[in-house]
Structure formats: C-alpha cells, structure tokens
Scaffold this motif. Sequence first.
Motif, PDB file in Angstrom:
ATOM      1  N   PRO A  10      -3.103 -15.876   1.286  1.00 56.26           N
ATOM      2  CA  PRO A  10      -3.747 -14.562   1.095  1.00 56.26           C
ATOM      3  C   PRO A  10      -3.803 -13.749   2.387  1.00 56.26           C
ATOM      4  CG  PRO A  10      -5.034 -16.291   0.045  1.00 56.26           C
ATOM      5  CD  PRO A  10      -4.002 -16.977   0.876  1.00 56.26           C
ATOM      6  N   GLY A  11      -4.013 -14.442   3.534  1.00 56.29           N
ATOM      7  CA  GLY A  11      -4.067 -13.732   4.811  1.00 56.29           C
ATOM      8  C   GLY A  11      -2.752 -13.056   5.149  1.00 56.29           C
ATOM      9  N   ILE A  12      -1.651 -13.761   4.915  1.00 59.00           N
ATOM     10  CA  ILE A  12      -0.329 -13.189   5.186  1.00 59.00           C
ATOM     11  C   ILE A  12      -0.047 -12.018   4.258  1.00 59.00           C
ATOM     12  CG2 ILE A  12       2.151 -13.661   5.118  1.00 59.00           C
ATOM     13  CD1 ILE A  12       1.474 -16.545   5.955  1.00 59.00           C
ATOM     14  N   ILE A  13      -0.397 -12.177   2.969  1.00 51.59           N
ATOM     15  CA  ILE A  13      -0.192 -11.093   2.007  1.00 51.59           C
ATOM     16  C   ILE A  13      -1.010  -9.864   2.409  1.00 51.59           C
ATOM     17  CG2 ILE A  13      -0.535 -10.390  -0.390  1.00 51.59           C
ATOM     18  CD1 ILE A  13      -0.008 -13.274  -1.213  1.00 51.59           C
ATOM     19  N   LEU A  14      -2.235 -10.089   2.885  1.00 49.84           N
ATOM     20  CA  LEU A  14      -3.093  -8.977   3.317  1.00 49.84           C
ATOM     21  C   LEU A  14      -2.459  -8.222   4.480  1.00 49.84           C
ATOM     22  CD1 LEU A  14      -5.726  -7.386   3.249  1.00 49.84           C
ATOM     23  CD2 LEU A  14      -6.760  -9.167   4.681  1.00 49.84           C
ATOM     24  N   ILE A  15      -1.941  -8.946   5.450  1.00 54.46           N
ATOM     25  CA  ILE A  15      -1.302  -8.306   6.603  1.00 54.46           C
ATOM     26  C   ILE A  15      -0.082  -7.488   6.167  1.00 54.46           C
ATOM     27  CG2 ILE A  15      -0.060  -8.735   8.761  1.00 54.46           C
ATOM     28  CD1 ILE A  15      -1.853 -11.207   9.143  1.00 54.46           C
ATOM     29  N   VAL A  16       0.710  -8.080   5.268  1.00 56.64           N
ATOM     30  CA  VAL A  16       1.899  -7.381   4.767  1.00 56.64           C
ATOM     31  C   VAL A  16       1.507  -6.107   4.022  1.00 56.64           C
ATOM     32  CG1 VAL A  16       3.840  -7.527   3.167  1.00 56.64           C
ATOM     33  CG2 VAL A  16       3.307  -9.465   4.662  1.00 56.64           C
ATOM     34  N   LEU A  17       0.483  -6.205   3.171  1.00 56.89           N
ATOM     35  CA  LEU A  17       0.043  -5.035   2.412  1.00 56.89           C
ATOM     36  C   LEU A  17      -0.505  -3.937   3.316  1.00 56.89           C
ATOM     37  CD1 LEU A  17      -1.729  -6.373  -0.809  1.00 56.89           C
ATOM     38  CD2 LEU A  17       0.228  -4.834  -0.678  1.00 56.89           C
ATOM     39  N   TYR A  18      -1.244  -4.351   4.349  1.00 51.07           N
ATOM     40  CA  TYR A  18      -1.775  -3.356   5.284  1.00 51.07           C
ATOM     41  C   TYR A  18      -0.635  -2.600   5.954  1.00 51.07           C
ATOM     42  CZ  TYR A  18      -4.500  -1.231   9.027  1.00 51.07           C
ATOM     43  OH  TYR A  18      -5.080  -0.327   9.880  1.00 51.07           O
ATOM     44  N   ASN A  19       0.386  -3.339   6.395  1.00 48.78           N
ATOM     45  CA  ASN A  19       1.521  -2.699   7.045  1.00 48.78           C
ATOM     46  C   ASN A  19       2.294  -1.792   6.095  1.00 48.78           C
ATOM     47  OD1 ASN A  19       1.498  -3.710   9.826  1.00 48.78           O
ATOM     48  ND2 ASN A  19       1.809  -5.714   8.924  1.00 48.78           N
ATOM     49  N   LEU A  20       2.446  -2.230   4.838  1.00 46.85           N
ATOM     50  CA  LEU A  20       3.133  -1.391   3.858  1.00 46.85           C
ATOM     51  C   LEU A  20       2.352  -0.096   3.596  1.00 46.85           C
ATOM     52  CD1 LEU A  20       4.328  -4.040   1.219  1.00 46.85           C
ATOM     53  CD2 LEU A  20       5.754  -2.734   2.816  1.00 46.85           C
ATOM     54  N   THR A  21       1.033  -0.238   3.496  1.00 48.70           N
ATOM     55  CA  THR A  21       0.195   0.938   3.280  1.00 48.70           C
ATOM     56  C   THR A  21       0.246   1.866   4.483  1.00 48.70           C
ATOM     57  OG1 THR A  21      -1.288  -0.472   1.980  1.00 48.70           O
ATOM     58  CG2 THR A  21      -2.089   1.709   2.568  1.00 48.70           C
ATOM     59  N   PHE A  22       0.224   1.277   5.671  1.00 43.75           N
ATOM     60  CA  PHE A  22       0.309   2.062   6.898  1.00 43.75           C
ATOM     61  C   PHE A  22       1.625   2.846   6.943  1.00 43.75           C
ATOM     62  CE2 PHE A  22       1.633   2.679  11.274  1.00 43.75           C
ATOM     63  CZ  PHE A  22       0.493   3.219  11.850  1.00 43.75           C
ATOM     64  N   LYS A  23       2.724   2.181   6.601  1.00 46.22           N
ATOM     65  CA  LYS A  23       4.026   2.842   6.614  1.00 46.22           C
ATOM     66  C   LYS A  23       4.097   3.948   5.563  1.00 46.22           C
ATOM     67  CE  LYS A  23       6.701  -1.065   8.453  1.00 46.22           C
ATOM     68  NZ  LYS A  23       7.772  -2.061   8.163  1.00 46.22           N
ATOM     69  N   TYR A  24       3.471   3.693   4.424  1.00 48.39           N
ATOM     70  CA  TYR A  24       3.469   4.701   3.355  1.00 48.39           C
ATOM     71  C   TYR A  24       2.799   5.980   3.838  1.00 48.39           C
ATOM     72  CZ  TYR A  24       2.179   7.098  -0.951  1.00 48.39           C
ATOM     73  OH  TYR A  24       1.989   8.047  -1.917  1.00 48.39           O
ATOM     74  N   PHE A  25       1.603   5.843   4.435  1.00 44.14           N
ATOM     75  CA  PHE A  25       0.902   7.029   4.927  1.00 44.14           C
ATOM     76  C   PHE A  25       1.613   7.632   6.125  1.00 44.14           C
ATOM     77  CE2 PHE A  25      -2.741   5.260   2.555  1.00 44.14           C
ATOM     78  CZ  PHE A  25      -3.119   6.406   1.874  1.00 44.14           C
ATOM     79  N   SER A  26       2.176   6.797   6.960  1.00 41.11           N
ATOM     80  CA  SER A  26       2.882   7.295   8.139  1.00 41.11           C
ATOM     81  C   SER A  26       4.073   8.156   7.740  1.00 41.11           C
ATOM     82  CB  SER A  26       3.348   6.116   9.008  1.00 41.11           C
ATOM     83  OG  SER A  26       4.013   6.578  10.159  1.00 41.11           O
ATOM     84  N   ASN A  27       4.775   7.748   6.685  1.00 42.33           N
ATOM     85  CA  ASN A  27       5.945   8.508   6.238  1.00 42.33           C
ATOM     86  C   ASN A  27       5.581   9.790   5.502  1.00 42.33           C
ATOM     87  OD1 ASN A  27       7.670   6.541   7.267  1.00 42.33           O
ATOM     88  ND2 ASN A  27       7.719   5.391   5.340  1.00 42.33           N
ATOM     89  N   ASN A  28       4.334   9.905   5.092  1.00 44.23           N
ATOM     90  CA  ASN A  28       3.929  11.084   4.324  1.00 44.23           C
ATOM     91  C   ASN A  28       2.882  11.925   5.036  1.00 44.23           C
ATOM     92  OD1 ASN A  28       5.178  10.801   1.393  1.00 44.23           O
ATOM     93  ND2 ASN A  28       4.560   8.756   2.052  1.00 44.23           N
ATOM     94  N   LEU A  29       2.629  11.626   6.293  1.00 35.25           N
ATOM     95  CA  LEU A  29       1.586  12.344   7.033  1.00 35.25           C
ATOM     96  C   LEU A  29       2.167  13.572   7.733  1.00 35.25           C
ATOM     97  CD1 LEU A  29      -1.449  11.873   7.430  1.00 35.25           C
ATOM     98  CD2 LEU A  29      -0.942  10.924   9.667  1.00 35.25           C
ATOM     99  N   TYR A  30       2.599  14.527   6.921  1.00 36.19           N
ATOM    100  CA  TYR A  30       3.138  15.779   7.452  1.00 36.19           C
ATOM    101  C   TYR A  30       2.621  16.928   6.602  1.00 36.19           C
ATOM    102  CZ  TYR A  30       6.415  12.678   9.834  1.00 36.19           C
ATOM    103  OH  TYR A  30       6.963  11.682  10.608  1.00 36.19           O
TER     104      TYR A  30
END
Length: 486
Positions: free
Chosen positions: A209-229
């Motif tokens: 679960p810890g690894i999945i959480l880290i992966v999900l956080y990074n995916l969410t971060f990338k999602y917002f990073s790519n759309n933060l314009y």
Amino acid sequence: MIKKFIYLEWKAFIRSASFGTNLVMKIIIGFLVAYFSVLFVAIGVGAFYILKKSNLEPLATINKFLIYYFLLDLIMRLFMQKIPVLNIKPLLILPFKKPTIIHFSLGKTALSFFNGIHYLFFLPFSIVLVIEGYDITGIVLWFLACLSLVYINNFVNIILSNIDKLCSIFIVLFAGLVMAQYYELFDITTFTTPFFQGIYETKWMFLIPGIILIVLYNLTFKYFSNNLYLDAGLAKKEIVAKTENLTWLNQFGVLGTFLKNDIKLIRRNKRSKTTILMSVLFLFYGLLFFGKAHQPYFMHIFAGIFVSGGFLFVFGQFVPSWDSSYYQLMMTQNIPYRGYITSKWWLIVIATFISTILASFYLLYGMETYLTIVVGAIYNIGVNSHVVLLGGAFIKTPIDLTSNSGAFGDKKAFNIHTMLLTLPKLLLPLLLYWAGFHFGNKTIALALVAGAGILGFVFRNKVFSIIEKRYIIEKYSTINAYKQKN
C-alpha cells in the motif's frame, strides 16, 4: 512559502462572505462531527470485544470486510468530498514555484475530514489489539498499511473526480460486487482477506500500500503539473453546443418552456447526468428488502418509496439550486413562480412514473411486492414531490453543474426546515403503513399510504400556492446565497 500559503488560506476563510453567518448551522455541524468522531472511537474500541463475544476472531473478521470498508469510503468520497484546492489562478502570475503550489494543494486534501475520521477507528482498534496480546510490530505495520489505503482512496478520488467515465464505471462495479456478495453469487473477500491478513502476519506486505500511495501521489502531481496553465488546464472548457429545439413542448406554453430548459440542463451537464445514474441505482434498492423474511414488514413501504423515488430525492431536493448559476437573471425576468414550480413537479412526476414502469421486474417477487412499489410511487407523486419542492426554498446551496462533488448533498443543505420536512417524506408513510397493518391488514396499510398520496394530488393547487409564497419570501436570501462561493 508554505507559511505564506497558509496565511492566504486563513485570510480567505475569515474574509469570505459566509464567515460569521449561519452560526446555528455551524454549531449543528460541529455537533455532528463530534458525534461521528465519538461513534468511530466507540466502534474502534468496542469492535474487538463485540466480535470476541460472538466467538469470532476480531482481526481476521475485520480483515475479511476491510475491502468493503474502503470501497464504501471511496464511494462516499466520490459523491460528498469536495477537493480543497487553492485559488490557483491569481498565484500563477506571482513568483511562486509551480511544484510548491501543487504540493500544498495536495497536502490540503490530506487534511480532509474524510481522512481524519479513519484514525478514530483504526487507532483505538489497534491499541486494543496490542493490549489484548497481539504482536505489536504486526499491528503497527497493519495500522500503517490501513492509513496508506485511506490516503490511496484520497488520491483515487481526485483522479476519478476528473474522469467522468471511470467514475461511472466504478459505481456500477461497486453496486455489482455488493449485490453479488449479498446473493452469494461471488465473494470478493475470498481474494482480499489473505492480503489484509498477510499485512499483519508477513511483516513486509505493508510496503505494497505504501508503494501504491507514492505512485498515486506522483501521478496526481504530474496530472496537475501538466494542467496548471491559465490557457490550458485551468481554462474553462468550451464545447460546441448541440441544438435541441424540443418544439413539441411548445404546446404546453410557459410550462413547456421550463420543461425544455430542465431537459437541456440534465442532458448537457456532468452533475445532472449523475442524477440519472443515481435514479437507476435506486431501482435496485428493493432487492435489499423484498424477498427477505428477516426484514421488518413496515420496511417494505420504505423500499417502495425509494425504488420509485430515486429522481425525486437526488434531483427534486435541489430545486431551485440547479438553476443557481443564472437564478439572478431569472428573477429579473417576468417569470411566474407557479409555472417554474409546476414544471419541476411535472419533471419529478414523469421520472417517478418511468421508474415505476422500469421497476416492473419486481413482479418476480409477486404482485403484492410490485403493488407496494406502485403505492410508494403514488405517495411520492402526491406528497413527497410537494415536500421536496417546499424544502428547496430553504436549501440555498449553489450547484456546480460541471462537477460531481456533493451529488448526495452538501452540509449547507441541512437546516432545521429540511430536517423537519424529512418527517412527511419518510416517517409519515411508515407510520400510516404500520397503523394500517396493526389495526387491519396489509391491504388497509397500502390503502392508507396510497390515500395520502391521492389527497396530496387532489389538493396540489393549494399546496402549490403555499410553496409559491415560500419561494417569494425566500427570493432575496436565495439570490444572495447563490452569489457566495464559500
């Protein structure tokens, strides 16, 4: 930089137009939060001893049903948890680094009540397990894994909230799993229990679960990073509007005009489309009651009301909030309130009639069962349709038609008026049914409930006059409420 964001958030909170108003409502909400907090702590402490007294192994039993605990948590988040993000647009023209803005926004979601409430269950339960002699290392790792799953739900909610199709698919799958488990067609716990039990026993599975959480956080971060314009992800989406004349409704005059607007609203917006999905799910509510000998007899009418009243409850209770985005414009026009209310009523009546027809598969349980649903539909049309429209005058919560958040409601939608109006919606038919059954038989019980619905239909014009007067009285406070975003 984070301190600066916290400072800005605090200023936005205390300077908001809604701050300092509805003090009584805030006190009630505070009591509700305290109540559920105490409830979760009590369950966390008492679960061990209740299961032990029932000759069940506490940890193994909890692990068996944890999959449904987390699935239910996720389904509640999808409909009730609003994603708390910063007011990002003004910050993009200031010298703030984009990663800092995103990290802080995601950090705010971690402080949500939907995350914190789970500590009040897992922490007391874990402490009791340690006191009762369970391996302390295994319990600590199990506790950390469960918290990781809580925050996994948090980020899955963010992802699903931005992808409509995935959200709908998940809801359908969840309903399917519950029904399959209930009717013993498929038991998902057979596959999930070894995983949750393994977290405690193997000492290393908590990493998953810890690894999945880290992966999900990074995916969410990338999602917002790519759309933060300003000119991309944060820009309002514009789509080509499809012309829908619905000219056949013109024959109904002003009523037809309102009906056309409502039909277009439902067809074109994310939130309103969700009401259709939820109405379909309500059709299967009766499967939990009909055909089960252990269910109290008076709950049948309760099921009948919900089976036919899905649209009534998920759409009707938010009239006129569906029109909150242009309500001020409507009030500047020469629009008769009676026509507005009548159009909403007919929309509810038509949806209730369609739901009753679709629920005809309950004939498999017998004519008596389907008759109960028909009686519930009559009560919904004659009584509950009026009650939800009257309650709408007191629910001054603006609706974001582009978001599914709050599809089940909003804390601002609860007040003393709406709580009192719950009595005729649910308790009155139960009381009538109980009285008819107690002093006669089931036929008399159904006749009493149907009679109440027929009386409401006969006197609908007088009821509409009462509703119209209340809408006029609440007009300006409603307009003012719809101006507020917080």
